[in-house]
Design a protein around this motif. Structure first.
Motif: not given
Length: 314
Positions: A244, A248-249, A251-253, A256, A291
């Motif tokens: 990734q 993006k990492m 945004h993923a956090r 979550t 997302e």
């Protein structure tokens, strides 16, 4: 990638009543508080159904070996069934609830976070193993379940011993347990972690910084500067190890944390947006929908319909 807009949150987050968030629990251990410990092993044989409400324990990682019985694990609002023999791997900060549907014989290994980091550093595959919560099925062979059961009994005995070398013995048995779980998870086949040992360590440091600053709207250059590397190195390491890009990492956090607040908290969508560093709720809603595929309010309604109505924290 669109950069998140900064926002002042001090006044907009305030509320007349306390806001509910995900419980952050300090795990109970049998040793006195003044006694230093880094690994604790417990054996639980409660009869009937047993349920714990969603919670997190940021100071500890946890392995639950379900020797027999079955149930459902709630991971950030998603129901994940499991059936013994299996192992549940719960990293630090993982929000989870457990609903054992039938009589379950289980062993719980709790590992202090700073010690877990030391163990993980010895084999970079361990870092990948703890990268996400997972269920490791052990049903394919009776011998595997028996071996892990015997290993856990030895680990418990050594961890509670005061004999000479008991710390080294505990450390060796814990490493063997993690190695066995790593092999049983067929981790090399999942493709979750690649790259050199150096890249793996860089990404692990980056993930830790994300956990500390994901709501601060920092530019990527700030993360790279804190790690004393270039943006090119950061992007290359993330591509090699996590497959990734670093944005993006982050945004993923954010997603979550947003999901956790939507499911387990009582803040409004606007309050959640400001708390995560967004300039306004409309921008947060567009970001979340892009997302996740749902608006925040839709996600909250759907997820809460799937939650058990009676649940108590561990």
């Amino acid at each position: 990638m669109t950069q998140l807009n900064p926002v002042k949150r001090t006044t907009r987050i305030a509320a007349k009543t306390p806001l509910t968030t995900v419980p952050k629990v300090r795990l109970y251990v049998e040793q006195p508080e003044e006694q230093r410990w880094f690994v604790h092993v417990g054996h639980v044989t409660d009869r009937g159904r047993w349920r714990t409400a969603p919670h997190a324990h940021p100071e500890y990682g946890q392995i639950i070996f379900v020797r027999s019985g079955r149930g459902v694990m709630n991971l950030d609002g998603q129901s994940v069934p499991f059936e013994g023999p299996c192992a549940l791997l719960l990293p630090t900060e993982c929000v989870h609830g457990l609903d054992y549907e039938y009589d379950a014989d289980r062993w719980v290994v709790t590992i202090e976070v700073s010690y877990l980091a030391q163990v993980n550093a010895r084999l970079h595959e361990f870092i990948g193993l703890w990268g996400v919560p997972r269920v490791i099925s052990l049903a394919h062979s009776e011998d595997v379940g028996l071996d892990i059961h015997n290993l856990l009994k030895s680990l418990k005995q050594e961890a509670e011993s005061d004999s000479v070398g008991h710390v080294a013995g505990t450390e060796a048995l814990l490493t063997m347990l993690l190695l066995r779980l790593l092999r049983e998870a067929s981790f090399d086949e999942t493709g979750e972690e690649h790259g050199t040992r150096h890249d793996v360590r860089l990404v692990e440091r980056f993930r830790k910084l994300i956990d500390e600053h994901f709501g601060d709207n920092l530019p990527l250059q700030s993360y790279a500067s804190m790690m004393a590397i270039s943006l090119v190195q950061l992007r290359a390491a993330c591509a090699s190890v996590a497959e990734q890009n670093p944005t993006k990492m982050i945004h993923a956090r954010l997603i979550t944390e947003a999901k956790r607040n939507l499911i387990f908290g009582d803040m409004s969508v606007e309050q959640i947006a400001f708390g995560l560093g967004f300039a306004d709720a409309a921008y947060f809603t567009r970001f979340f929908r892009r997302e996740v595929g749902q608006a925040p309010s839709q996600f909250r309604a759907t997820a809460r319909q799937q939650q058990p109505r009676e649940a108590s924290p561990q």
